[in-house]
Design a protein around this motif. Structure first.
Motif, PDB file in Angstrom:
ATOM      1  N   ILE A 158      41.784  25.334 146.509  1.00 52.55           N
ATOM      2  CA  ILE A 158      40.963  26.462 146.060  1.00 52.55           C
ATOM      3  C   ILE A 158      41.576  27.770 146.542  1.00 52.55           C
ATOM      4  N   THR A 159      41.780  28.686 145.615  1.00 52.61           N
ATOM      5  CA  THR A 159      42.166  30.051 145.953  1.00 52.61           C
ATOM      6  C   THR A 159      40.891  30.874 145.969  1.00 52.61           C
ATOM      7  N   VAL A 160      40.642  31.547 147.086  1.00 53.39           N
ATOM      8  CA  VAL A 160      39.403  32.313 147.259  1.00 53.39           C
ATOM      9  C   VAL A 160      39.723  33.799 147.156  1.00 53.39           C
ATOM     10  N   PHE A 161      38.932  34.498 146.353  1.00 47.10           N
ATOM     11  CA  PHE A 161      39.045  35.939 146.162  1.00 47.10           C
ATOM     12  C   PHE A 161      37.769  36.559 146.734  1.00 47.10           C
ATOM     13  N   LEU A 162      37.856  37.144 147.927  1.00 50.12           N
ATOM     14  CA  LEU A 162      36.658  37.710 148.554  1.00 50.12           C
ATOM     15  C   LEU A 162      36.217  38.967 147.823  1.00 50.12           C
ATOM     16  N   SER A 163      34.913  39.179 147.802  1.00 50.28           N
ATOM     17  CA  SER A 163      34.349  40.307 147.067  1.00 50.28           C
ATOM     18  C   SER A 163      34.474  41.629 147.820  1.00 50.28           C
ATOM     19  N   GLN A 211      35.401  33.164 157.127  1.00 48.09           N
ATOM     20  CA  GLN A 211      36.184  32.390 158.092  1.00 48.09           C
ATOM     21  C   GLN A 211      35.288  31.441 158.884  1.00 48.09           C
ATOM     22  N   GLU A 212      34.116  31.891 159.266  1.00 48.21           N
ATOM     23  CA  GLU A 212      33.176  31.026 159.990  1.00 48.21           C
ATOM     24  C   GLU A 212      32.709  29.876 159.099  1.00 48.21           C
ATOM     25  N   THR A 267      42.522  25.814 155.833  1.00 49.85           N
ATOM     26  CA  THR A 267      42.298  27.145 155.274  1.00 49.85           C
ATOM     27  C   THR A 267      43.397  28.060 155.787  1.00 49.85           C
ATOM     28  N   TYR A 268      43.982  28.829 154.878  1.00 51.80           N
ATOM     29  CA  TYR A 268      45.032  29.784 155.231  1.00 51.80           C
ATOM     30  C   TYR A 268      44.699  31.136 154.632  1.00 51.80           C
ATOM     31  N   ARG A 269      44.910  32.184 155.397  1.00 53.38           N
ATOM     32  CA  ARG A 269      44.867  33.526 154.833  1.00 53.38           C
ATOM     33  C   ARG A 269      46.239  33.750 154.215  1.00 53.38           C
ATOM     34  N   VAL A 270      46.272  34.220 152.968  1.00 53.95           N
ATOM     35  CA  VAL A 270      47.536  34.293 152.239  1.00 53.95           C
ATOM     36  C   VAL A 270      47.777  35.688 151.689  1.00 53.95           C
ATOM     37  N   SER A 271      49.045  35.948 151.416  1.00 48.40           N
ATOM     38  CA  SER A 271      49.400  37.169 150.701  1.00 48.40           C
ATOM     39  C   SER A 271      49.577  36.807 149.228  1.00 48.40           C
ATOM     40  N   GLY A 272      49.689  37.808 148.389  1.00 46.18           N
ATOM     41  CA  GLY A 272      49.845  37.529 146.968  1.00 46.18           C
ATOM     42  C   GLY A 272      48.494  37.398 146.298  1.00 46.18           C
ATOM     43  N   TRP A 316      43.592  30.396 150.887  1.00 41.77           N
ATOM     44  CA  TRP A 316      43.873  29.132 150.222  1.00 41.77           C
ATOM     45  C   TRP A 316      43.193  28.048 151.031  1.00 41.77           C
ATOM     46  N   MET A 317      42.478  27.148 150.347  1.00 40.13           N
ATOM     47  CA  MET A 317      41.751  26.074 151.028  1.00 40.13           C
ATOM     48  C   MET A 317      42.107  24.729 150.404  1.00 40.13           C
ATOM     49  N   ARG A 318      42.104  23.700 151.251  1.00 35.97           N
ATOM     50  CA  ARG A 318      42.168  22.322 150.770  1.00 35.97           C
ATOM     51  C   ARG A 318      40.859  21.680 151.177  1.00 35.97           C
ATOM     52  N   VAL A 319      40.171  21.085 150.203  1.00 36.53           N
ATOM     53  CA  VAL A 319      38.823  20.565 150.395  1.00 36.53           C
ATOM     54  C   VAL A 319      38.772  19.119 149.912  1.00 36.53           C
ATOM     55  N   HIS A 320      38.106  18.253 150.675  1.00 36.16           N
ATOM     56  CA  HIS A 320      37.830  16.871 150.261  1.00 36.16           C
ATOM     57  C   HIS A 320      36.328  16.718 150.117  1.00 36.16           C
TER      58      HIS A 320
END
Length: 142
Positions: free
Chosen positions: A72-77, A86-87, A98-103, A108-112
């Motif tokens: 999942i790519t997350v776009f914060l509002s 983050q919490e 979960t990683y904070r990413v550039s671009g 970016w999250m990996r979820v099961h």
């Protein structure tokens, strides 16, 4: 922060641990031609210097019923949403990484999840922080 220099023996010990962290010091010592005690001392030094940060377990989520894996790519509002997001990511048991990413995107999250319904419920929770893009895993290569 300056990187810590390790010698070839430390690197070979580290490779053994990366391949199988359950190996005993004696077993690693046999591979690198050292005593188990000497290997243990080198491992402690690498832990103390932060080269080894911890140990982990590789597991198969399918075997315990967590058949859906999503990236999942997350776009914060807004900028103020970061701490709360983050919490949420740290405390949610479905989140594997979960990683904070550039671009594109903020995180970016990996979820099961157990099933599609649980993934939908998770995605509904994400909407509190912003928007997202989901890619589902079809099979693991490596």
């Amino acid at each position: 922060m300056n990187p810590t220099i390790i010698d070839d023996v430390d690197f070979r010990i580290l490779q053994q641990l990366i391949n199988d962290s359950t190996l005993s010091h004696k077993e690693i010592g046999q591979q690198v031609h050292m005593t188990g005690q000497a290997v243990g001392a080198r491992i402690r030094r690498m832990r103390d210097s932060g080269i080894i940060e911890g140990y982990t377990v590789r597991w198969n989520p399918d075997k315990i019923g967590h058949a859906v894996q999503a990236f999942i790519t997350v776009f914060l509002s807004s900028n103020i949403a970061h701490p709360a997001f983050q919490e949420f990511a740290k405390s949610n048991s479905s989140v594997v990484e979960t990683y904070r990413v550039s671009g594109e995107g903020c995180y970016w999250m990996r979820v099961h999840t157990v099933n599609q319904q649980d993934l939908n419920a998770f995605l509904d929770q994400l909407l509190e922080f912003g928007n997202y893009r989901v890619n589902l895993a079809m099979g693991q290569i490596k």
